[in-house]
Design an enzyme around this catalytic site. Structure first.
Site, short mmCIF file in Angstrom:
data_model
loop_
_atom_site.label_atom_id
_atom_site.label_comp_id
_atom_site.label_asym_id
_atom_site.label_seq_id
_atom_site.Cartn_x
_atom_site.Cartn_y
_atom_site.Cartn_z
N ASP A 31 13.56 -2.39 -5.33
CA ASP A 31 13.42 -2.95 -3.99
C ASP A 31 14.66 -2.62 -3.16
O ASP A 31 15.68 -2.19 -3.69
CB ASP A 31 13.28 -4.48 -4.07
CG ASP A 31 11.87 -4.92 -4.39
OD1 ASP A 31 10.96 -4.08 -4.34
OD2 ASP A 31 11.69 -6.12 -4.69
N LYS A 58 11.31 -2.34 1.16
CA LYS A 58 10.56 -2.80 2.32
C LYS A 58 11.54 -3.29 3.38
O LYS A 58 12.49 -3.99 3.09
CB LYS A 58 9.62 -3.94 1.93
CG LYS A 58 8.60 -3.54 0.86
CD LYS A 58 7.80 -4.73 0.38
CE LYS A 58 6.84 -4.33 -0.73
NZ LYS A 58 6.04 -5.48 -1.22
N MET A 165 12.90 -15.60 4.68
CA MET A 165 12.17 -14.72 5.62
C MET A 165 11.84 -15.48 6.91
O MET A 165 10.75 -15.36 7.46
CB MET A 165 10.89 -14.17 4.97
CG MET A 165 11.16 -13.34 3.74
SD MET A 165 9.67 -12.90 2.80
CE MET A 165 9.42 -14.42 1.87
#
Length: 259
Positions: A31, A58, A165
Site C-alpha cells: 500500500d 491508493k 479518512m
C-alpha cells in the site's frame, strides 16, 4: 501468503513477525500509506529485502489499482509459487479491507497467515499525547470513518471518537457530533501525517475545527480525535487544557474530572 500490517509508517513499529515475513518474501504487494514508508525506513536502517515490490497504492479519491485487481494479483502470485506478503498500512482489519483479501485467497485455496499491525487510530493520537481512554476522563472509544456512521454515534465527551479518512467531510462530521451530548465546545484534535515528515497537530472544538482546518490547509492523511481526552494533549491551548491530573488517584474509585 502473508497478510501483514505495516503499522502507521514508522519502521520501528513494524512487528518482528512482520519483518520476518518481509525477509522471507519473494514479492511484496504494498500500500501507499504506512507500508511504503516502512519499506523505505527499513532500507534506511540497512535492512536489505530480496523481494520484488509491487506498488498498489491508493491516493485519496483515486484507486490506482482496484480492489478486485489487488485480490486477483495476490492470488495469482501465490498460485505461481511465490512467497507473497501483502503489506497493508496500519492493521489489515481496521478499515483496510484485509478481510476481503483474506476471503479472496481462501476462496482460491491459498493459505494465509495474518500478522496484525499497529493501527493509526491508536498510535497517531498517542504521538500527540492523547490517550483514547483515561481514568475519570474517558472509559470507551469508537473508531469510525467520517461517512454515514457519524450520525449513529452516541455518547458524550467521555466516549472518545476517532475518525479515519475524515478530512474531506470534517465540517459535516463536526456539525453532526456537536448536535449530540458532546456539544459545540467539545475538544477536537487533528493529527496530520502521523509519524511522517509533515506531522502536525491542530486542536480546537467541534465549533471551530472546520475553520481551523481550512485556515491551516489541513490535508490527508490525518486522524481526528473528539472528546475530553484531547485536553490531556500538550498541544491543547490553555483554555482547553483544564484537566488537573493531580486529582486522579489510580487506587481510588473513578470520579468525574474537575474543570
Amino acid at each position: 501468503m502473508w497478510l501483514v500490517g505495516a503499522g502507521p509508517g514508522d519502521a520501528g513499529l513494524l512487528t518482528i513477525k512482520g519483518l520476518r515475513a518481509l525477509e522471507a518474501a519473494d514479492v511484496i504487494v504494498a500500500d501507499r500509506l504506512g507500508a511504503r514508508a516502512v519499506l523505505d525506513g527499513l532500507a534506511a536502517d540497512g535492512v536489505t529485502l530480496r523481494a520484488e515490490v509491487i506498488d498498489v497504492g491508493k491516493l485519496p479519491g483515486h484507486h490506482a489499482v482496484p480492489q478486485d485487481a489487488i485480490n486477483a494479483l495476490i492470488v495469482q502470485l501465490a498460485h505461481d509459487g511465490k512467497t507473497v506478503v501483502r503489506l497493508k498500512g496500519g492493521d489489515p482489519y481496521v478499515f483496510g479491507r484485509g478481510g476481503e483479501e483474506l476471503h479472496a485467497c481462501q476462496e482460491a485455496g491459498v493459505a494465509v497467515e495474518v500478522v496484525p499491525g499497529i493501527t493509526s487510530a491508536i498510535s497517531v493520537p498517542a504521538i500527540a499525547g492523547i490517550p483514547l481512554t483515561h481514568r475519570g476522563v474517558a472509559t470507551a472509544f469508537t473508531v469510525a470513518t467520517a461517512h454515514e456512521q457519524i450520525a449513529s454515534l452516541s455518547g458524550g465527551r467521555d466516549h472518545t471518537v476517532v475518525l479515519l479518512m475524515g478530512i474531506a467531510t470534517l465540517a459535516n462530521s463536526a456539525i453532526i457530533l456537536a448536535r449530540g451530548e458532546r456539544g459545540g465546545d467539545c475538544p477536537v484534535a487533528v493529527v496530520e501525517d502521523g509519524f511522517g515528515p509533515r506531522q502536525r497537530v491542530t486542536v480546537g472544538t467541534l465549533s471551530t475545527i472546520a475553520h481551523q482546518a481550512a485556515a491551516r490547509g489541513i490535508r490527508s492523511p490525518a486522524v481526528v480525535v473528539v472528546g475530553d481526552v484531547v485536553r490531556l494533549s500538550p498541544y491543547a491551548p490553555a483554555e482547553l487544557a483544564t484537566l488537573d491530573l493531580s486529582l486522579y488517584d489510580p487506587l481510588a474509585p473513578a470520579r468525574s474530572p474537575r474543570a
